[in-house]
Motif scaffolding. Structure first.
Motif, PDB file in Angstrom:
ATOM      1  N   GLU A 177      -5.769  -3.490  -9.249  1.00  0.00           N
ATOM      2  CA  GLU A 177      -4.718  -4.285  -8.258  1.00  0.00           C
ATOM      3  C   GLU A 177      -3.986  -3.267  -7.491  1.00  0.00           C
ATOM      4  OE1 GLU A 177      -4.986  -7.158  -7.767  1.00  0.00           O
ATOM      5  OE2 GLU A 177      -6.355  -8.068  -9.475  1.00  0.00           O
ATOM      6  N   LYS A 178      -3.414  -3.908  -6.416  1.00  0.00           N
ATOM      7  CA  LYS A 178      -2.734  -2.809  -5.747  1.00  0.00           C
ATOM      8  C   LYS A 178      -1.219  -2.159  -6.375  1.00  0.00           C
ATOM      9  CE  LYS A 178      -0.296  -2.270  -0.862  1.00  0.00           C
ATOM     10  NZ  LYS A 178      -0.253  -2.881   0.296  1.00  0.00           N
ATOM     11  N   SER A 179      -0.855  -3.065  -7.025  1.00  0.00           N
ATOM     12  CA  SER A 179       0.426  -2.504  -8.040  1.00  0.00           C
ATOM     13  C   SER A 179       0.189  -1.480  -9.010  1.00  0.00           C
ATOM     14  CB  SER A 179       1.042  -3.845  -8.623  1.00  0.00           C
ATOM     15  OG  SER A 179       0.078  -4.300  -9.606  1.00  0.00           O
ATOM     16  N   GLU A 180      -1.517  -1.384  -9.323  1.00  0.00           N
ATOM     17  CA  GLU A 180      -1.626  -0.135 -10.241  1.00  0.00           C
ATOM     18  C   GLU A 180      -1.895   0.912  -9.680  1.00  0.00           C
ATOM     19  OE1 GLU A 180      -4.099  -2.474 -13.651  1.00  0.00           O
ATOM     20  OE2 GLU A 180      -4.849  -2.685 -11.633  1.00  0.00           O
ATOM     21  N   LEU A 181      -2.046   0.885  -8.157  1.00  0.00           N
ATOM     22  CA  LEU A 181      -2.342   2.261  -7.440  1.00  0.00           C
ATOM     23  C   LEU A 181      -1.406   3.371  -7.221  1.00  0.00           C
ATOM     24  CD1 LEU A 181      -4.331   0.698  -4.432  1.00  0.00           C
ATOM     25  CD2 LEU A 181      -5.422   2.006  -6.123  1.00  0.00           C
ATOM     26  N   PRO A 182      -1.655   4.489  -7.427  1.00  0.00           N
ATOM     27  CA  PRO A 182      -0.207   5.427  -7.085  1.00  0.00           C
ATOM     28  C   PRO A 182       0.038   5.294  -5.812  1.00  0.00           C
ATOM     29  CG  PRO A 182      -2.409   6.587  -8.086  1.00  0.00           C
ATOM     30  CD  PRO A 182      -2.829   5.175  -7.798  1.00  0.00           C
ATOM     31  N   GLU A 183       1.539   5.670  -5.588  1.00  0.00           N
ATOM     32  CA  GLU A 183       2.170   5.306  -4.299  1.00  0.00           C
ATOM     33  C   GLU A 183       1.419   6.217  -3.367  1.00  0.00           C
ATOM     34  OE1 GLU A 183       4.576   3.589  -3.173  1.00  0.00           O
ATOM     35  OE2 GLU A 183       4.584   2.917  -5.354  1.00  0.00           O
ATOM     36  N   ASP A 184       0.742   7.263  -3.363  1.00  0.00           N
ATOM     37  CA  ASP A 184       0.081   8.144  -2.588  1.00  0.00           C
ATOM     38  C   ASP A 184      -1.209   7.438  -1.773  1.00  0.00           C
ATOM     39  OD1 ASP A 184      -1.023   8.653  -4.786  1.00  0.00           O
ATOM     40  OD2 ASP A 184      -1.604  10.961  -3.892  1.00  0.00           O
ATOM     41  N   ILE A 185      -1.638   6.481  -2.480  1.00  0.00           N
ATOM     42  CA  ILE A 185      -2.960   5.769  -2.007  1.00  0.00           C
ATOM     43  C   ILE A 185      -2.954   4.512  -2.001  1.00  0.00           C
ATOM     44  CG2 ILE A 185      -4.555   7.637  -2.792  1.00  0.00           C
ATOM     45  CD1 ILE A 185      -5.324   5.966  -5.139  1.00  0.00           C
ATOM     46  N   LYS A 186      -1.655   3.757  -2.004  1.00  0.00           N
ATOM     47  CA  LYS A 186      -1.468   2.416  -1.909  1.00  0.00           C
ATOM     48  C   LYS A 186      -1.711   1.661  -0.840  1.00  0.00           C
ATOM     49  CE  LYS A 186       1.731   0.307  -5.107  1.00  0.00           C
ATOM     50  NZ  LYS A 186       1.870   1.182  -6.427  1.00  0.00           N
ATOM     51  N   ASP A 187      -1.683   2.465   0.438  1.00  0.00           N
ATOM     52  CA  ASP A 187      -1.998   1.960   1.821  1.00  0.00           C
ATOM     53  C   ASP A 187      -3.360   2.380   2.113  1.00  0.00           C
ATOM     54  OD1 ASP A 187       0.611   0.555   2.113  1.00  0.00           O
ATOM     55  OD2 ASP A 187       1.337   2.503   2.793  1.00  0.00           O
ATOM     56  N   ILE A 188      -4.379   3.136   1.644  1.00  0.00           N
ATOM     57  CA  ILE A 188      -5.624   3.618   1.988  1.00  0.00           C
ATOM     58  C   ILE A 188      -6.644   3.120   1.128  1.00  0.00           C
ATOM     59  CG2 ILE A 188      -4.479   5.515   3.618  1.00  0.00           C
ATOM     60  CD1 ILE A 188      -5.171   7.231   1.113  1.00  0.00           C
ATOM     61  N   ALA A 189      -6.217   2.599  -0.140  1.00  0.00           N
ATOM     62  CA  ALA A 189      -7.184   2.289  -0.912  1.00  0.00           C
ATOM     63  C   ALA A 189      -7.502   0.763  -1.189  1.00  0.00           C
ATOM     64  CB  ALA A 189      -7.065   2.956  -2.303  1.00  0.00           C
ATOM     65  N   THR A 190      -8.565   0.228  -1.694  1.00  0.00           N
ATOM     66  CA  THR A 190      -8.691  -1.107  -2.095  1.00  0.00           C
ATOM     67  C   THR A 190      -9.740  -1.122  -2.997  1.00  0.00           C
ATOM     68  OG1 THR A 190      -9.163  -3.374  -0.936  1.00  0.00           O
ATOM     69  CG2 THR A 190     -10.680  -1.544  -0.335  1.00  0.00           C
ATOM     70  N   SER A 191     -10.102  -2.275  -3.509  1.00  0.00           N
ATOM     71  CA  SER A 191     -11.110  -2.881  -4.636  1.00  0.00           C
ATOM     72  C   SER A 191     -11.766  -3.912  -4.421  1.00  0.00           C
ATOM     73  CB  SER A 191     -10.097  -2.643  -5.998  1.00  0.00           C
ATOM     74  OG  SER A 191      -9.398  -3.890  -6.030  1.00  0.00           O
ATOM     75  N   PHE A 192     -12.861  -4.275  -5.202  1.00  0.00           N
ATOM     76  CA  PHE A 192     -13.293  -5.724  -5.218  1.00  0.00           C
ATOM     77  C   PHE A 192     -12.169  -6.799  -5.335  1.00  0.00           C
ATOM     78  CE2 PHE A 192     -17.115  -3.503  -5.265  1.00  0.00           C
ATOM     79  CZ  PHE A 192     -18.182  -4.520  -4.790  1.00  0.00           C
ATOM     80  N   ALA A 193     -11.400  -6.687  -6.344  1.00  0.00           N
ATOM     81  CA  ALA A 193     -10.354  -7.602  -6.704  1.00  0.00           C
ATOM     82  C   ALA A 193      -9.259  -7.704  -5.662  1.00  0.00           C
ATOM     83  CB  ALA A 193      -9.798  -7.164  -7.851  1.00  0.00           C
ATOM     84  N   MET A 194      -8.883  -6.609  -4.804  1.00  0.00           N
ATOM     85  CA  MET A 194      -7.966  -6.531  -3.880  1.00  0.00           C
ATOM     86  C   MET A 194      -8.376  -7.351  -2.474  1.00  0.00           C
ATOM     87  SD  MET A 194      -6.222  -2.770  -4.503  1.00  0.00           S
ATOM     88  CE  MET A 194      -5.531  -2.922  -2.918  1.00  0.00           C
ATOM     89  N   GLU A 195      -9.706  -7.386  -2.602  1.00  0.00           N
ATOM     90  CA  GLU A 195     -10.291  -8.032  -1.466  1.00  0.00           C
ATOM     91  C   GLU A 195     -10.799  -9.663  -1.742  1.00  0.00           C
ATOM     92  OE1 GLU A 195     -10.364  -6.847   1.623  1.00  0.00           O
ATOM     93  OE2 GLU A 195      -9.642  -4.810   1.081  1.00  0.00           O
TER      94      GLU A 195
END
Length: 325
Positions: free
Chosen positions: A214-232
């Motif tokens: 989930e986006k809330s679990e991502l480190p700050e430095d990749i929050k805006d550049i990473a995604t996942s199946f769940a986030m989509e």
């Protein structure tokens, strides 16, 4: 032994099985059974226990245990030799050691988490416990070592096709092998080779695939550049995802082994989100903008510069990104 305890619980379909029956079946003490139950609980299994009734399995975590994945895996060799680890620093490092010891082609190393996962250009890869597929695949191809870099393109094609089959139809390939969804990265692929100028000893293909992060679990430095199946908004079972991915990887690899890379390169072009776009090329000491027009037979990106000339971009220390409008 732990797998046997788990199988006994599963066989009861939510009903109780006594500790004594489990002890008799497994030929160990009831204390040993209790220790295995505790270990399973620590891994996320919800197991109830009541005096004089025994134990019953209420809920299982979404883990990638070999017995669960291989049960419905229909590949001939990819994933049939399956090394499962609760945690490791790097699945690629583990796979290298196995390859050096003679592990067969198609061997995979799967970890629930990595403490030092790596991507291209020595970047780290975020690998939270049970939230993705963190795996490495051992290949022993007979083709020339000069062809080895194309394996990253092959992996990108296979993974993208698997993602489409799993319902993530927006996935596309950014040159050379990043897979993006709406401009955000969902996969990292790191391919490493060992061999001579004449012969490949082995190729290790490492893949980090974000499934339920989930986006809330991502480190700050990749929050805006990473995604996942769940986030989509695409919810998939990790076991089904891994089975689908291994099948597509094997299919694509067999295609390359039997007929070369030409078909794979054509498929790469169809799945690309880089071609026919303006791109910014960042190389050591040089950054410039051009229009991505093609990839050549070696997988290098062909970029047309503003002056009309073309530049051949070789993957390595170079990175590209969409050009600012």
């Amino acid at each position: 032994m732990r797998d046997m305890v788990l199988d006994l619980l599963r066989a009861k379909n939510g009903e109780f099985v006594s500790g004594q029956d489990m002890s008799n079946t497994c030929h160990v003490s009831r204390t040993a059974i209790w220790k295995h139950i505790k270990a399973l609980r620590d891994k996320g299994y919800v197991i109830e226990s009541f005096t004089k009734k025994g134990y019953r399995l209420i809920e299982e975590p979404d883990l990638l245990r070999p017995s669960d994945v291989q049960k419905d895996l229909h590949t001939k060799y990819f994933g049939q030799h399956y090394i499962y680890m609760d945690s490791t620093d790097s699945s690629n490092r583990e796979a290298k050691l196995l390859a050096q010891e003679g592990a067969p082609e198609g061997t995979i190393v799967v970890a629930e988490t990595q403490s030092a996962g790596r991507g291209r250009l020595t970047r780290g890869w975020f690998s939270p416990y049970g939230k993705g597929i963190w795996m490495s695949l051992i290949l022993r191809p007979k083709f020339s070592p000069i062809e080895a870099p194309k394996c990253t393109l092959m992996a990108a094609v296979a993974l993208t096709k698997a993602f489409h089959a799993l319902g993530l139809e927006a996935a596309g390939i950014k040159w050379p092998n990043d897979i993006l969804v709406k401009g955000k990265k969902i996969v990292g692929i790191l391919t490493e080779m060992s061999g001579t100028m004449e012969e490949i000893s082995y190729i290790i293909m490492g893949m980090g695939i974000n499934i339920s992060v989930e986006k809330s679990e991502l480190p700050e430095d990749i929050k805006d550049i990473a995604t996942s199946f769940a986030m989509e908004g695409v919810m998939v079972d990790r076991k089904v995802a891994l089975q689908t991915i291994l099948q597509e990887l094997e299919n694509q690899y067999n295609k390359v082994v039997s007929g070369g890379f030409d078909t794979t390169l054509e498929e790469w072009k169809q799945l690309s989100v880089t071609l026919h776009q303006d791109v910014e090329v960042r190389a050591p000491g040089n950054t410039y903008v051009g229009h991505a027009i093609d990839i050549d037979r070696d997988g290098n990106l062909i970029v047309r510069l503003p002056n009309g000339k073309t530049e051949r971009i070789i993957a390595g220390d170079v990175s590209i990104r969409p050009a600012m409008k």
